[in-house]
Scaffold this motif. Structure first.
Motif, short mmCIF file in Angstrom:
data_model
loop_
_atom_site.label_atom_id
_atom_site.label_comp_id
_atom_site.label_asym_id
_atom_site.label_seq_id
_atom_site.Cartn_x
_atom_site.Cartn_y
_atom_site.Cartn_z
N ALA A 67 -6.68 1.40 -3.08
CA ALA A 67 -5.43 0.72 -3.14
C ALA A 67 -4.90 -0.13 -1.91
CB ALA A 67 -3.94 1.93 -2.55
N VAL A 68 -5.35 -0.02 -0.77
CA VAL A 68 -5.45 -1.14 0.30
C VAL A 68 -5.94 -2.65 -0.31
CG1 VAL A 68 -6.78 -1.41 2.63
CG2 VAL A 68 -5.89 0.42 2.22
N ALA A 97 -3.91 -3.87 -2.87
CA ALA A 97 -2.72 -4.90 -2.06
C ALA A 97 -3.29 -6.00 -0.99
CB ALA A 97 -2.07 -3.53 -0.43
N ALA A 116 2.24 -1.05 4.31
CA ALA A 116 1.56 -0.28 4.35
C ALA A 116 2.58 0.47 4.49
CB ALA A 116 0.62 -0.92 5.53
N PRO A 118 -1.44 3.87 6.13
CA PRO A 118 -2.72 3.01 4.95
C PRO A 118 -3.43 3.62 5.32
CG PRO A 118 -1.66 1.48 6.76
CD PRO A 118 -1.10 2.73 6.61
N GLN A 172 -7.57 5.52 -1.06
CA GLN A 172 -7.07 4.69 -0.30
C GLN A 172 -7.46 3.71 -0.26
OE1 GLN A 172 -5.71 6.64 2.84
NE2 GLN A 172 -3.94 5.32 3.14
N ILE A 225 0.71 -1.08 -0.07
CA ILE A 225 -0.30 -0.23 -0.06
C ILE A 225 0.77 0.86 0.35
CG2 ILE A 225 -2.02 1.52 1.01
CD1 ILE A 225 -2.18 -1.57 2.71
#
Ligand code: ATP
Ligand code: MG
Length: 237
Positions: free
Chosen positions: A155-156, A159, A169, A172, A152, A92
């Motif tokens: 993006a998590v 991942a 991370a 995060p 965000q 992340i």
């Protein structure tokens, strides 16, 4: 004693600026056990992102080494290193690194390109990951049409969707409100309980102490607290 899962030895990353050298990371030696949740705190510019990039094999140290299960990343072939990054590691990024012309769904699917799954399966898994992060009604949005916190969370999702062995991370929850931060913290804790090894950079010491088993603090490229024997916050799994 069992071999540490991830280990750095005297890891250095210097940037030569001509008239002076920036020691972004200076002789950092840490270990992370399999299944551990390690928190990293420290002021801006202390080397946290630099360390994560080296651990993930995205950058090359000036000197020192990173090893995984006893194998130095520097000894891995290009193919092995790509496999490490594509299959074992979920990352992340602090700046999200989403692909701007892809939708949220396509961004998450990119993490599965290297797997043997069919396109339909990839789509289903990516949609499920976005749904889990509360973005079911945003899957067709492109990053520019998402808020910072939503980006965000994409993006998590990207991942974690490939079910990695290690999650790196970088802040995060840096762009999230209390409720969404708590949701991500709960998700990471659940994944960790399921066996995921997590290394998480955060400015939020409280969150680190609540979620992580162990927290180290960085300053000016050094680890100043939290070497394997002395830790800032320690919580048993
Ligand atoms: N390409 C580069 N050239 C020169 N210096 C760099 C470069 N990249 C990073 N640095 C410097 O290295 C240091 C560590 O940077 P890093 O991004 O690791 O900090 P950080 O702890 O992640 O900070 P933040 O909390 O603000 O994200 C900083 O002082 C930064 O200015
Ligand atoms: Mg950073």
């Amino acid at each position: 004693m069992a071999e540490p899962y991830i280990r750095t030895v005297d890891l250095c990353r210097y940037y030569d600026r001509g008239h002076h050298v920036v020691k972004a990371l200076d002789h950092v030696s840490i270990t992370v056990d399999r299944g551990q949740f390690l928190g990293i705190v420290g002021s801006s510019g202390s080397g946290k992102t630099t360390l994560l990039n080296l651990l993930a094999g995205l950058d090359t140290p000036t000197s020192g080494m990173v090893d995984l299960n006893g194998t130095p990343l520097s000894k891995m072939s290009r193919r092995q290193l790509s496999a490490y990054r594509a299959q074992k590691v979920g990352m992340i990024f602090q700046s999200f690194n989403l692909i701007s012309h892809y939708t949220a769904l396509q961004n998450v699917e990119t993490a599965l390109y290297f797997s043997t799954r069919t396109p339909a399966e990839r789509r289903r898994l990516a949609a499920a990951a976005l749904e889990q992060l509360g973005l079911a009604d945003r899957i067709t949005h492109r990053p520019a049409d998402l808020s910072g916190g939503e980006q965000q969370r994409v993006a998590v999702a990207r991942a974690v969707v490939k079910n990695p062995e290690i999650l790196y991370a970088d802040e995060p929850t840096g762009n999230l409100d209390f409720e969404n931060s708590a949701q991500i913290a709960t998700l990471l804790t659940e994944l960790n309980k399921g066996g995921l090894t997590i290394v998480m950079v955060t400015h939020n010491l409280e969150m680190a102490q609540q979620e992580a088993h162990r927290t180290i603090r960085m300053q000016y490229g050094h680890v100043v607290e939290g070497t394997p024997s002395t830790v800032v916050g320690e919580k048993r799994p």
